[in-house]
Write an enzyme that holds these catalytic residues in place. Sequence first.
Site, PDB file in Angstrom:
ATOM      1  N   CYS A  83       5.553  17.528  38.409  1.00 46.77           N
ATOM      2  CA  CYS A  83       6.877  17.200  38.161  1.00 46.77           C
ATOM      3  C   CYS A  83       8.182  17.034  37.352  1.00 46.77           C
ATOM      4  CB  CYS A  83       7.029  14.787  38.458  1.00 46.77           C
ATOM      5  SG  CYS A  83       7.043  14.292  39.847  1.00 46.77           S
ATOM      6  N   CYS A 137       0.378  -0.753  -0.170  1.00 40.63           N
ATOM      7  CA  CYS A 137      -0.001  -0.014   0.144  1.00 40.63           C
ATOM      8  C   CYS A 137       0.428   1.405  -0.093  1.00 40.63           C
ATOM      9  CB  CYS A 137      -0.700  -0.120   0.992  1.00 40.63           C
ATOM     10  SG  CYS A 137      -2.462  -1.253   1.175  1.00 40.63           S
ATOM     11  N   HIS A 138       1.706   1.287   0.430  1.00 44.66           N
ATOM     12  CA  HIS A 138       2.566   2.401   1.069  1.00 44.66           C
ATOM     13  C   HIS A 138       3.389   2.935   0.065  1.00 44.66           C
ATOM     14  CE1 HIS A 138      -0.483   3.277   4.379  1.00 44.66           C
ATOM     15  NE2 HIS A 138      -0.246   2.528   5.085  1.00 44.66           N
ATOM     16  N   CYS A 163      -4.989  -0.299   9.973  1.00 47.58           N
ATOM     17  CA  CYS A 163      -4.629  -0.882   8.409  1.00 47.58           C
ATOM     18  C   CYS A 163      -4.456  -2.465   8.699  1.00 47.58           C
ATOM     19  CB  CYS A 163      -3.254   0.038   8.649  1.00 47.58           C
ATOM     20  SG  CYS A 163      -3.251   1.782   7.679  1.00 47.58           S
ATOM     21  N   ARG A 174       5.000   3.914  29.938  1.00 47.79           N
ATOM     22  CA  ARG A 174       6.160   4.834  30.542  1.00 47.79           C
ATOM     23  C   ARG A 174       4.706   5.093  31.396  1.00 47.79           C
ATOM     24  NH1 ARG A 174       9.680   5.087  33.106  1.00 47.79           N
ATOM     25  NH2 ARG A 174       8.422   5.197  35.142  1.00 47.79           N
ATOM     26  N   CYS A 205       3.944   5.981  35.808  1.00 48.30           N
ATOM     27  CA  CYS A 205       3.735   6.631  36.320  1.00 48.30           C
ATOM     28  C   CYS A 205       2.910   6.993  36.958  1.00 48.30           C
ATOM     29  CB  CYS A 205       3.779   8.048  35.411  1.00 48.30           C
ATOM     30  SG  CYS A 205       5.264   8.587  34.725  1.00 48.30           S
ATOM     31  N   CYS A 207       1.079  14.880  36.911  1.00 45.28           N
ATOM     32  CA  CYS A 207       2.375  15.538  35.962  1.00 45.28           C
ATOM     33  C   CYS A 207       2.612  16.676  36.577  1.00 45.28           C
ATOM     34  CB  CYS A 207       1.689  14.940  34.630  1.00 45.28           C
ATOM     35  SG  CYS A 207       0.695  13.467  34.828  1.00 45.28           S
TER      36      CYS A 207
END
Length: 261
Positions: free
Chosen positions: A180, A79-80, A114, A218, A222, A177
């Site tokens: 910090c 496709c790409h 996709c 990640r 947290c 968040c």
Amino acid sequence: MSARSGCLVLAAAAGAVLQFTHAAEIAPAERRSGYEYMGRDTRLMQDDDATNPGMLWVLDGETLWKRKAGAAERSCQDCHGEAPASMRGVAARYPAFDAARGALVNLEQRINACRSERQKAEPFKYESRELLALTVYVGLQSRGLPIAPTIDEKTRPFLDAGDKFFHLRQGQINLSCAQCHDDNAGHRLAGTPIPQGHPTGYPLYRLEWQSVGSLQRRLRNCLFGMRAQSYEFGAPQLVELELYLMWRARDMKIETPAVRP
């Protein structure tokens, strides 16, 4: 120490020790990648593709890009075309609005869409080696380009929701968040530098994980450390937060695959 326990220690220390200031959002000229907080050996590991362990996932991703899959017997390349040309700049623009879904999607969700719609194959599971490999391979094609998410009337509500999430005090530790990564970036908690929290290199290889991992991994770590609700992978709240973080890091350069401690 695991990522989750590490976040828990840092969050507890933040709540118990630091006298938090309330600084404004980090000015563009003062933004710093997590790369700048690392030791020399880790920087050298990231800088050299021959020693960067994230490149093992890139090689897997290149193989998957060319492999035909699903009932449609199509590959991404069918496709790409060649990824270095067609995927250049793509990772710098995600998360993005998907008109067909009327929703914000991140790069992993776009790849899986996709896969299911074009290849007629089963979507990859979040944090699977296959999905991480394809995502980091696509991300590599934008390395060195500035982060540039599209913010318009369609994405603005999602950006505002991510902004609110970033600044919301939450969890048993009652921490945000921003406390910090805006107010105390560059300080230390339990001997560990607090980075500004810019997602310039995801998916990235973390030495603590001994693996490549996504930005959502990640973020979930947290949230666990804050003793707050840790949303499921792909949850709208996490995708909105991703968009805000990418906007917050706008014009910074993509480093994928980055290496972090």
